[in-house]
Design a protein around this motif. Structure first.
Motif, PDB file in Angstrom:
ATOM      1  N   ARG A  48      56.704  90.978  50.837  1.00 22.65           N
ATOM      2  CA  ARG A  48      58.003  90.319  50.951  1.00 22.65           C
ATOM      3  C   ARG A  48      58.074  89.096  50.035  1.00 22.65           C
ATOM      4  NH1 ARG A  48      58.544  88.525  56.496  1.00 22.65           N
ATOM      5  NH2 ARG A  48      60.457  87.636  55.655  1.00 22.65           N
ATOM      6  N   ASN A  49      56.977  88.360  49.959  1.00 19.94           N
ATOM      7  CA  ASN A  49      56.924  87.209  49.063  1.00 19.94           C
ATOM      8  C   ASN A  49      57.080  87.609  47.608  1.00 19.94           C
ATOM      9  OD1 ASN A  49      56.774  84.781  50.321  1.00 19.94           O
ATOM     10  ND2 ASN A  49      54.607  84.979  50.804  1.00 19.94           N
ATOM     11  N   LEU A  50      56.447  88.715  47.269  1.00 18.71           N
ATOM     12  CA  LEU A  50      56.398  89.149  45.873  1.00 18.71           C
ATOM     13  C   LEU A  50      57.789  89.496  45.351  1.00 18.71           C
ATOM     14  CD1 LEU A  50      53.885  89.436  44.070  1.00 18.71           C
ATOM     15  CD2 LEU A  50      53.824  91.848  44.647  1.00 18.71           C
ATOM     16  N   VAL A  51      58.617  90.097  46.189  1.00 19.18           N
ATOM     17  CA  VAL A  51      59.953  90.495  45.717  1.00 19.18           C
ATOM     18  C   VAL A  51      61.070  89.731  46.430  1.00 19.18           C
ATOM     19  CG1 VAL A  51      59.229  92.786  44.974  1.00 19.18           C
ATOM     20  CG2 VAL A  51      59.994  92.446  47.327  1.00 19.18           C
ATOM     21  N   ASN A  52      60.714  88.783  47.275  1.00 18.56           N
ATOM     22  CA  ASN A  52      61.673  87.956  48.008  1.00 18.56           C
ATOM     23  C   ASN A  52      62.707  88.772  48.790  1.00 18.56           C
ATOM     24  OD1 ASN A  52      62.661  85.495  48.897  1.00 18.56           O
ATOM     25  ND2 ASN A  52      64.222  85.401  47.287  1.00 18.56           N
ATOM     26  N   CYS A  53      62.345  89.127  50.009  1.00 11.69           N
ATOM     27  CA  CYS A  53      63.312  89.849  50.840  1.00 11.69           C
ATOM     28  C   CYS A  53      63.222  89.390  52.294  1.00 11.69           C
ATOM     29  CB  CYS A  53      63.113  91.353  50.727  1.00 11.69           C
ATOM     30  SG  CYS A  53      61.565  91.935  51.400  1.00 11.69           S
ATOM     31  N   ASP A  54      64.235  89.714  53.057  1.00  6.15           N
ATOM     32  CA  ASP A  54      64.412  89.169  54.401  1.00  6.15           C
ATOM     33  C   ASP A  54      63.509  89.819  55.442  1.00  6.15           C
ATOM     34  OD1 ASP A  54      65.837  87.414  56.209  1.00  6.15           O
ATOM     35  OD2 ASP A  54      66.752  89.226  57.045  1.00  6.15           O
ATOM     36  N   LEU A  65      51.890 112.024  62.260  1.00  9.16           N
ATOM     37  CA  LEU A  65      52.860 110.998  62.645  1.00  9.16           C
ATOM     38  C   LEU A  65      52.745 109.756  61.762  1.00  9.16           C
ATOM     39  CD1 LEU A  65      52.439 111.220  66.523  1.00  9.16           C
ATOM     40  CD2 LEU A  65      54.342 112.115  65.163  1.00  9.16           C
ATOM     41  N   LEU A  66      53.825 108.989  61.768  1.00  9.27           N
ATOM     42  CA  LEU A  66      53.797 107.657  61.170  1.00  9.27           C
ATOM     43  C   LEU A  66      53.844 106.651  62.323  1.00  9.27           C
ATOM     44  CD1 LEU A  66      56.283 107.547  58.143  1.00  9.27           C
ATOM     45  CD2 LEU A  66      53.788 107.377  58.077  1.00  9.27           C
ATOM     46  N   ASP A  67      52.804 105.838  62.423  1.00 16.39           N
ATOM     47  CA  ASP A  67      52.814 104.784  63.443  1.00 16.39           C
ATOM     48  C   ASP A  67      53.475 103.543  62.861  1.00 16.39           C
ATOM     49  OD1 ASP A  67      51.491 106.428  65.113  1.00 16.39           O
ATOM     50  OD2 ASP A  67      49.555 105.386  65.025  1.00 16.39           O
ATOM     51  N   PHE A  68      54.448 103.033  63.580  1.00 15.56           N
ATOM     52  CA  PHE A  68      55.148 101.815  63.185  1.00 15.56           C
ATOM     53  C   PHE A  68      54.310 100.643  63.681  1.00 15.56           C
ATOM     54  CE2 PHE A  68      58.460  98.641  64.498  1.00 15.56           C
ATOM     55  CZ  PHE A  68      59.007  98.387  63.256  1.00 15.56           C
ATOM     56  N   VAL A  69      53.705  99.878  62.775  1.00 19.32           N
ATOM     57  CA  VAL A  69      52.707  98.909  63.231  1.00 19.32           C
ATOM     58  C   VAL A  69      53.041  97.445  62.931  1.00 19.32           C
ATOM     59  CG1 VAL A  69      50.728 100.469  63.316  1.00 19.32           C
ATOM     60  CG2 VAL A  69      51.334  99.388  61.151  1.00 19.32           C
ATOM     61  N   VAL A  70      53.890  97.199  61.946  1.00 22.56           N
ATOM     62  CA  VAL A  70      54.259  95.809  61.644  1.00 22.56           C
ATOM     63  C   VAL A  70      55.761  95.730  61.428  1.00 22.56           C
ATOM     64  CG1 VAL A  70      54.052  93.885  60.012  1.00 22.56           C
ATOM     65  CG2 VAL A  70      52.058  95.301  60.513  1.00 22.56           C
ATOM     66  N   SER A  71      56.369  94.676  61.949  1.00 20.48           N
ATOM     67  CA  SER A  71      57.793  94.434  61.703  1.00 20.48           C
ATOM     68  C   SER A  71      57.995  92.939  61.524  1.00 20.48           C
ATOM     69  CB  SER A  71      58.600  94.942  62.901  1.00 20.48           C
ATOM     70  OG  SER A  71      59.930  94.488  62.794  1.00 20.48           O
ATOM     71  N   GLN A  72      58.534  92.564  60.380  1.00 22.33           N
ATOM     72  CA  GLN A  72      58.824  91.149  60.118  1.00 22.33           C
ATOM     73  C   GLN A  72      60.284  91.032  59.719  1.00 22.33           C
ATOM     74  OE1 GLN A  72      56.057  89.864  57.097  1.00 22.33           O
ATOM     75  NE2 GLN A  72      54.257  90.246  58.402  1.00 22.33           N
ATOM     76  N   ASN A  73      60.951  89.995  60.222  1.00 24.66           N
ATOM     77  CA  ASN A  73      62.369  89.834  59.910  1.00 24.66           C
ATOM     78  C   ASN A  73      62.723  88.356  60.042  1.00 24.66           C
ATOM     79  OD1 ASN A  73      65.232  89.652  60.225  1.00 24.66           O
ATOM     80  ND2 ASN A  73      65.289  91.879  60.579  1.00 24.66           N
ATOM     81  N   ASP A  74      62.935  87.711  58.899  1.00 26.82           N
ATOM     82  CA  ASP A  74      63.184  86.262  58.905  1.00 26.82           C
ATOM     83  C   ASP A  74      64.450  85.899  59.665  1.00 26.82           C
ATOM     84  OD1 ASP A  74      60.935  85.631  57.592  1.00 26.82           O
ATOM     85  OD2 ASP A  74      61.857  85.258  55.637  1.00 26.82           O
ATOM     86  N   LEU A 161      60.740  97.644  52.675  1.00 24.05           N
ATOM     87  CA  LEU A 161      61.230  96.275  52.492  1.00 24.05           C
ATOM     88  C   LEU A 161      62.746  96.281  52.589  1.00 24.05           C
ATOM     89  CD1 LEU A 161      58.861  95.248  49.583  1.00 24.05           C
ATOM     90  CD2 LEU A 161      58.644  94.684  52.014  1.00 24.05           C
ATOM     91  N   ILE A 162      63.291  95.280  53.259  1.00 21.40           N
ATOM     92  CA  ILE A 162      64.728  95.303  53.573  1.00 21.40           C
ATOM     93  C   ILE A 162      65.401  94.014  53.111  1.00 21.40           C
ATOM     94  CG2 ILE A 162      66.408  95.500  55.469  1.00 21.40           C
ATOM     95  CD1 ILE A 162      63.924  96.868  57.004  1.00 21.40           C
ATOM     96  N   ASN A 163      66.560  94.184  52.467  1.00 15.03           N
ATOM     97  CA  ASN A 163      67.418  93.071  52.062  1.00 15.03           C
ATOM     98  C   ASN A 163      66.749  92.070  51.113  1.00 15.03           C
ATOM     99  OD1 ASN A 163      69.395  94.266  53.534  1.00 15.03           O
ATOM    100  ND2 ASN A 163      69.461  92.752  55.187  1.00 15.03           N
TER     101      ASN A 163
END
Lengths: 409, 409
Positions: A48-54, A65-74, A161-163
């Motif tokens: 997120r730092n590298l491309v600057n996103c929210d 399966l895909l395990d959802f393991v990390v979620s960050q949202n400023d 990566l979002i927004n």
């Protein structure tokens, strides 16, 4: 005109050069982190730092399966606070199909760079799941979904990566090839770091499992004592945590405490397996299991050898100096020995043993309270009550199955 | 003029960009390599490729010394051949002082970029050691000495690159800032990879040590059986190697074989510790240690659990079907069981045991030969004689001290 393009090229090159240097540093930081959970958070953070996103999430592939393991949202963190966000976070699993964006990327290995996820074409193979947005009144717009490919080019996970944000904080699309290339490189480094951390985690788990297995065999002479050893090891860590021990010390206790009764291999059957009460001579013999255990473990060379020897030797000492084998008093008894003493007795009391029936929780609590300052270090009794909920959880999670037999303390 | 400089800058930028990308890939390759020895060779190899030079060495810091662990030299390899070079290589240790170039860099953390080591000023703090050149009729000229700094900026080693080459193969000085920067970055990645590989190596060593310690305690009931378990584990690996097993399988045998007698914890003292000969009933009881061991290890979950159970259960089966507990014949007995059978018996014969004196090597060889196709798999007997030198080395290196006691087979 030509000169202008060249100037632009120089600026771009210099930017890229700087970013790639940064990436290099990140790679080093990632591979330095041995703790898998921390590593996963760090990967999303650095991306997120590298491309600057929210916001950003991480999925790890596990079988189909895909395990959802990390979620960050400023934005959400600012709105609700870090604590609330942590509480709300729930891991879930997703089938790996082309229908979700992360599934699509995991399956195809392709990067998705979507300017606005609300405007994905109806004919597209993948769709966006808007549950998160609806539930949290969040507006996902630009999205960059990149596979984490390991050194054999196998996808082991997906970073989403979002927004992307401009300098003023406005949401913009992720810049094209440059952002993709950077996150892709980061993804490869992340994949290798994850694989390494996973290998270390597996190796440690196998190590602990072997200690449990061999310690139990040695203690129980092949009679199944159930999960006593695992429970004592886990109670001890819970107590240590409450007492403020460092992570490394807690790990030492986790590995060393299961071996506390290893010295029983040196006690003759006639005493160890005698039904009913032991006489004074026999008690003296059985008390020797502490000394024998200390001797056995003094031959070990690993990082746990010092503390495992300490625990084996001192887990029957009492705070008031009436224990064995050395009648140590108070803080003469190593902290590890004082911790395991309480963990071991608590588990003996709360479980059904062959020579007495299980006590009620209230009775057990009463005994532990009464023995504060006598059998047990008052500090550890306090830690016990402060972590009582966790201790009971450990007990419930590692209960013996009814068929299992047991031994004496 | 200005335009020319810009053009040069673009070319440089593009070159650097390419090199940094390469560096990134190398970082991933390095962190993927878990085997420490291979990793160290790879680091020097990749560093030499990155800046194109004839030779390179690697030093690892160990307490107050620098261990010389890798040496590569294309000119010498061409002259003498790979095999000869390997034979000539000898690891040595160097004190960390400013006198040697590698010591200087290890101590100060500074990069040394020397155009010609024969022309180092007499006033310089460091000197060049010309022993290598004299002994090998080699001419060291340009040299780049770079510290390997880990993520905490601590120097953990030194890489020394010798004789940079231009495209025509002429020796030139190492290009300034660019080569230094590249090798420095590589050095940081290398340092972290080395630290990780070292951690894994240490963890595995601790794991194995714990298995040895607990297995021995369980087998010997606190009487010291010396190094029997370590020897059997190492003979088994030597045999497996000669039989062509893969590295991973050898590792499994190394970790699993020490537990072959863990089932003895379930044998009553009256039988296990009985002096003199056992009667038929007692023999039957003691034979149960294979089944008990299999049961104990079937509860383990780690990667070694399958093979350790297999070995415990089958290491007393005989190739001709006269063994116990299941009278398996020939290849019905798992390979691991057949390997440990020979390793275990060999060690019993060659060592002084309480119930018989040690045999001469010739007698032992005679028995093993005679039992080929009877007790032992002929293939494994062949492997035994093919690796006899190594087996005897293991025996000599892990001899029991005279004071140690012993148990029955």
């Amino acid at each position: 005109m030509k000169l202008l393009m060249k100037r632009k090229k120089i600026v771009e090159n210099e930017y890229l050069e700087k970013q790639v240097h940064k990436l290099n540093k990140i790679g080093i930081a990632l591979t330095s982190e041995q703790n898998l959970d921390k590593l996963l958070e760090m990967i999303v953070w650095e991306a997120r730092n590298l491309v600057n996103c929210d916001a950003g999430s991480l999925y790890i592939k596990k079988d189909d399966l895909l395990d959802f393991v990390v979620s960050q949202n400023d934005t959400m963190t600012k709105r609700l606070g870090e604590a609330k966000i942590k509480e709300l976070f729930k891991t879930f699993s997703l089938p790996i199909t082309k229908e979700s964006v992360s599934g699509y990327t995991a399956l195809t290995g392709e990067i998705l760079n979507i300017p606005d996820v609300y405007e994905i074409s109806k004919n597209s193979e993948y769709k966006i799941n808007l549950d998160y947005d609806r539930r949290n009144q969040y507006r996902s717009r630009s999205m960059l979904v990149v596979p984490l490919k390991d050194n054999e080019n196998k996808v082991i996970g997906v970073i989403q990566l979002i927004n992307a944000l401009d300098k003023a904080g406005n949401i913009i699309p992720f810049s094209g090839a440059m952002a993709e290339e950077l996150i892709c490189s980061l993804g490869s480094q992340a994949a290798v770091a994850i694989k390494n951390a996973q290998l270390t985690k597996d190796l440690k788990a196998a190590y602990l499992d072997t200690i449990y297995c061999l310690s139990e065999a040695a203690e129980s002479k092949d009679k199944d004592t159930g999960m006593h050893i695992q429970r004592v090891s886990n109670y001890s860590v819970a107590l240590g945590k409450k007492l403020g021990l460092a992570e490394r010390e807690l790990e030492l206790i986790l590995y060393a405490s299961p071996m506390h009764d290893i010295g029983k291999v040196g006690i003759p059957d006639a005493v160890l397996l005698k039904p009913g009460k032991l006489d004074v001579e026999e008690r003296k013999i059985i008390e020797q299991h502490t000394v024998i255990g200390g001797n056995i473990l003094s031959k070990a060379k690993g990082p746990f050898s010092k503390i495992s020897k300490e625990i084996a030797l001192t887990h029957h000492e009492k705070f008031d100096g009436t224990g064995y084998p050395n009648k140590l008093i108070g803080e003469e008894i190593p902290l590890s020995g004082r911790i395991v003493a309480l963990a071991d007795v608590f588990d003996a009391l709360i479980n059904k043993r062959c020579y007495k029936s299980a006590m009620s929780c209230d009775d057990v609590i009463e005994i532990i309270k009464k023995e504060s300052g006598k059998h047990f270090d008052p500090k550890i009794v306090t830690a016990f009550f402060d972590s009582y909920k966790e201790i009971i959880e450990i007990f419930e999670k590692n209960k013996d199955t009814p068929l299992e037999n047991s031994t004496k303390i």
